[in-house]
Design an enzyme around this catalytic site. Structure first.
Site, PDB file in Angstrom:
ATOM      1  N   GLY A   1      -7.440  -8.093  -3.979  1.00  0.00           N
ATOM      2  CA  GLY A   1      -8.060  -8.982  -3.776  1.00  0.00           C
ATOM      3  C   GLY A   1      -9.147  -9.328  -2.305  1.00  0.00           C
ATOM      4  N   THR A   2      -9.303  -7.984  -1.382  1.00  0.00           N
ATOM      5  CA  THR A   2     -10.113  -8.540  -0.865  1.00  0.00           C
ATOM      6  C   THR A   2     -11.220  -7.988  -0.493  1.00  0.00           C
ATOM      7  OG1 THR A   2     -10.527  -6.934   1.866  1.00  0.00           O
ATOM      8  CG2 THR A   2      -9.892  -5.879  -0.137  1.00  0.00           C
ATOM      9  N   SER A   3     -11.890  -8.917   0.556  1.00  0.00           N
ATOM     10  CA  SER A   3     -13.445  -9.359   0.282  1.00  0.00           C
ATOM     11  C   SER A   3     -14.533  -8.061   0.315  1.00  0.00           C
ATOM     12  CB  SER A   3     -14.387 -10.625   0.763  1.00  0.00           C
ATOM     13  OG  SER A   3     -13.414 -10.546   1.990  1.00  0.00           O
TER      14      SER A   3
ATOM     15  N   ASP B   1       1.431 -12.956   5.503  1.00  0.00           N
ATOM     16  CA  ASP B   1       2.554 -13.625   4.877  1.00  0.00           C
ATOM     17  C   ASP B   1       3.849 -13.168   4.775  1.00  0.00           C
ATOM     18  OD1 ASP B   1       1.847 -12.276   2.134  1.00  0.00           O
ATOM     19  OD2 ASP B   1       0.251 -13.335   1.960  1.00  0.00           O
TER      20      ASP B   1
ATOM     21  N   CYS C   1       4.797 -11.788  23.506  1.00  0.00           N
ATOM     22  CA  CYS C   1       4.876 -12.406  24.476  1.00  0.00           C
ATOM     23  C   CYS C   1       3.475 -12.407  24.762  1.00  0.00           C
ATOM     24  CB  CYS C   1       6.210 -11.179  25.193  1.00  0.00           C
ATOM     25  SG  CYS C   1       5.547 -11.831  27.214  1.00  0.00           S
TER      26      CYS C   1
ATOM     27  N   ASN D   1     -10.408  -7.300  -8.555  1.00  0.00           N
ATOM     28  CA  ASN D   1     -10.386  -8.560  -7.917  1.00  0.00           C
ATOM     29  C   ASN D   1     -11.411  -9.545  -8.569  1.00  0.00           C
ATOM     30  OD1 ASN D   1     -12.118 -10.354  -6.599  1.00  0.00           O
ATOM     31  ND2 ASN D   1     -11.690  -9.443  -5.025  1.00  0.00           N
TER      32      ASN D   1
ATOM     33  N   CYS E   1       8.608 -16.692  26.819  1.00  0.00           N
ATOM     34  CA  CYS E   1       9.480 -15.733  26.501  1.00  0.00           C
ATOM     35  C   CYS E   1       9.956 -15.618  28.080  1.00  0.00           C
ATOM     36  CB  CYS E   1       8.458 -14.760  26.638  1.00  0.00           C
ATOM     37  SG  CYS E   1       9.005 -13.423  26.734  1.00  0.00           S
TER      38      CYS E   1
ATOM     39  N   HIS F   1      -2.793  -6.538  10.055  1.00  0.00           N
ATOM     40  CA  HIS F   1      -2.943  -8.273  10.594  1.00  0.00           C
ATOM     41  C   HIS F   1      -1.408  -8.449  11.313  1.00  0.00           C
ATOM     42  CE1 HIS F   1      -7.388  -8.649   9.170  1.00  0.00           C
ATOM     43  NE2 HIS F   1      -7.343  -7.082   9.455  1.00  0.00           N
TER      44      HIS F   1
HETATM   45  P1  NAD Z   1     -10.477 -12.563   1.888  1.00  0.00           P
HETATM   46  O1  NAD Z   1     -10.511 -14.256   1.788  1.00  0.00           O
HETATM   47  O2  NAD Z   1     -12.387 -12.880   2.848  1.00  0.00           O
HETATM   48  O3  NAD Z   1     -11.470 -12.674   0.594  1.00  0.00           O
HETATM   49  C1  NAD Z   1     -10.399 -12.676  -1.119  1.00  0.00           C
HETATM   50  C2  NAD Z   1     -10.945 -12.283  -1.507  1.00  0.00           C
HETATM   51  O4  NAD Z   1      -9.546 -12.670  -2.815  1.00  0.00           O
HETATM   52  C3  NAD Z   1     -11.886 -12.149  -2.819  1.00  0.00           C
HETATM   53  O5  NAD Z   1     -12.825 -11.254  -2.431  1.00  0.00           O
HETATM   54  C4  NAD Z   1     -11.999 -12.929  -3.877  1.00  0.00           C
HETATM   55  O6  NAD Z   1     -12.551 -12.469  -4.871  1.00  0.00           O
HETATM   56  C5  NAD Z   1     -10.360 -12.512  -3.988  1.00  0.00           C
HETATM   57  N1  NAD Z   1      -9.452 -12.723  -4.571  1.00  0.00           N
HETATM   58  C6  NAD Z   1      -9.185 -14.654  -4.759  1.00  0.00           C
HETATM   59  N2  NAD Z   1      -8.520 -14.789  -5.752  1.00  0.00           N
HETATM   60  C7  NAD Z   1      -7.538 -13.448  -6.304  1.00  0.00           C
HETATM   61  C8  NAD Z   1      -6.472 -13.156  -6.927  1.00  0.00           C
HETATM   62  N3  NAD Z   1      -5.990 -13.518  -7.841  1.00  0.00           N
HETATM   63  N4  NAD Z   1      -6.343 -12.351  -7.638  1.00  0.00           N
HETATM   64  C9  NAD Z   1      -6.844 -10.987  -6.964  1.00  0.00           C
HETATM   65  N5  NAD Z   1      -8.211 -11.239  -5.550  1.00  0.00           N
HETATM   66  C10 NAD Z   1      -8.178 -12.774  -5.901  1.00  0.00           C
HETATM   67  O7  NAD Z   1      -9.921 -12.196   2.578  1.00  0.00           O
HETATM   68  P2  NAD Z   1      -9.800 -10.992   2.939  1.00  0.00           P
HETATM   69  O8  NAD Z   1     -10.617  -9.676   2.796  1.00  0.00           O
HETATM   70  O9  NAD Z   1      -8.186 -10.492   2.789  1.00  0.00           O
HETATM   71  O10 NAD Z   1      -9.944 -11.238   4.308  1.00  0.00           O
HETATM   72  C11 NAD Z   1      -9.342 -12.192   4.892  1.00  0.00           C
HETATM   73  C12 NAD Z   1      -8.523 -12.230   6.883  1.00  0.00           C
HETATM   74  O11 NAD Z   1      -7.861 -13.108   6.790  1.00  0.00           O
HETATM   75  C13 NAD Z   1      -7.708 -10.587   6.533  1.00  0.00           C
HETATM   76  O12 NAD Z   1      -7.420 -10.813   7.707  1.00  0.00           O
HETATM   77  C14 NAD Z   1      -6.736 -11.611   6.014  1.00  0.00           C
HETATM   78  O13 NAD Z   1      -5.136 -11.466   6.548  1.00  0.00           O
HETATM   79  C15 NAD Z   1      -6.842 -13.551   6.393  1.00  0.00           C
HETATM   80  N6  NAD Z   1      -5.911 -14.115   5.662  1.00  0.00           N
HETATM   81  C16 NAD Z   1      -4.354 -14.261   5.300  1.00  0.00           C
HETATM   82  C17 NAD Z   1      -3.699 -14.226   4.114  1.00  0.00           C
HETATM   83  C18 NAD Z   1      -2.856 -13.923   4.035  1.00  0.00           C
HETATM   84  O14 NAD Z   1      -1.781 -13.566   4.958  1.00  0.00           O
HETATM   85  N7  NAD Z   1      -1.666 -14.553   2.513  1.00  0.00           N
HETATM   86  C19 NAD Z   1      -4.888 -15.975   4.092  1.00  0.00           C
HETATM   87  C20 NAD Z   1      -5.477 -16.012   4.406  1.00  0.00           C
HETATM   88  C21 NAD Z   1      -6.560 -14.922   5.578  1.00  0.00           C
END
Ligand code: NAD
Length: 256
Positions: free
Chosen positions: A196-198, A114, A137, A222, A157, A129
């Site tokens: 903030g990652t699962s 983003d 392209c 998280n 392109c 990502h």
């Molecule tokens: P995920 O959606 O699997 O998990 C999100 C995690 O964030 C969860 O564990 C949740 O508990 C936690 N979370 C929610 N709100 C939060 C907050 N305010 N502060 C901290 N933690 C918080 O996300 P992921 O592990 O990044 O994997 C999903 C994939 O989707 C990735 O590849 C990602 O690049 C992509 N994605 C990106 C965006 C973006 O660019 N913003 C949005 C959606 C998905």
């Protein structure tokens, strides 16, 4: 929320994390979709209702899906890009940007597409990502710096191929340079801060465990438990925008 309003557990976690991080010279921060949740961008887990409604991810986020229905995929990404363009970084993004100058070696590895970390001022970062505001392209993978004028969806392109967003789709490997840079930093870091990652999407999901095995300290931010919580040295159960600004303030106090 201010420091005063933090729950005792969260405040204690932040203080403990600051003690551990302040002594380090090499820090890696990894972020996932939860990092941008407070900027109004749904996480992947929230997304089905908000973003992917009525669509199959295999149709929207794979090479085959794009080949089968390029206009549908192009429009879906254009809509998503418009939504993301309206979002702004929150104080947690700025806190991570502020950390950059506090360490001899620093790397931010984000899974997010983003652009909010760049908008907040982060410079030493790997976008594993890709980035939804960049294009490439479809056939030859080279970057496309400017979209051609016209209404064609997707645009073409100069080489005649379709243009696609420069993001990693399901079944694709994240850029190898980015992975190598991230793995190099992970192998050398003293602390990894995971926000903030699962912890389910690889390769990023493996970074904290790899760092831990190499002797690094793992700090997690998280609100929910994840597979990383089980081996993290400190897990702060709070949102990024709540935990990270006081963490930076505590780091500044420690280094004063
Ligand atoms: P995920 O959606 O699997 O998990 C999100 C995690 O964030 C969860 O564990 C949740 O508990 C936690 N979370 C929610 N709100 C939060 C907050 N305010 N502060 C901290 N933690 C918080 O996300 P992921 O592990 O990044 O994997 C999903 C994939 O989707 C990735 O590849 C990602 O690049 C992509 N994605 C990106 C965006 C973006 O660019 N913003 C949005 C959606 C998905």
């Amino acid at each position: 929320m201010t420091d005063d309003q933090l729950s005792e557990d969260v405040a204690r976690g932040i203080e403990r994390a600051a003690e551990l991080i302040a002594g380090a010279r090499r820090l890696v921060v990894t972020t996932g979709a939860g990092m941008s949740q407070e900027s109004g961008i749904p996480t992947f887990r929230d997304a089905p209702s908000a973003l992917w409604e009525n669509f199959d991810p295999m149709e929207l986020a794979t090479r085959d899906g794009f080949k089968n229905n390029p206009a549908l995929v192009w429009r879906w990404y254009s809509e998503r890009r418009r939504m993301i363009a309206g979002a702004t970084p929150h104080p947690g993004h700025h806190a991570i940007a502020d950390m950059e100058e506090m360490f001899d070696e620093f790397l931010l590895v984000t899974q997010n597409i983003d652009n909010l970390h760049r908008e907040a001022g982060s410079q030493r970062l790997v976008e594993l990502h890709g980035n939804i505001f960049r294009f490439k392209c479809f056939d030859r993978d080279h970057p496309v710096d400017h979209l051609p004028e016209g209404d064609e969806e997707p645009p073409r392109c100069a080489c005649g191929s379709m243009i696609r967003p420069d993001v990693v789709w399901f079944g694709e490997v994240p850029n190898l340079d980015g992975i190598n840079t991230a793995l190099g930093a992970i192998a050398m870091c003293e602390v990894v801060l995971v926000v903030g990652t699962s912890g389910l999407v690889y390769p990023a999901a493996g970074f904290p465990e790899t760092a831990k095995a190499a002797g690094a300290t793992v700090v997690e931010v998280n609100p929910e438990q994840t597979p990383i919580t089980a081996f993290a040295d400190v897990s702060i159960a709070a949102r990024a925008g709540v935990a990270l600004p006081p963490l930076v303030a505590a780091l500044r106090r420690h280094s004063a």
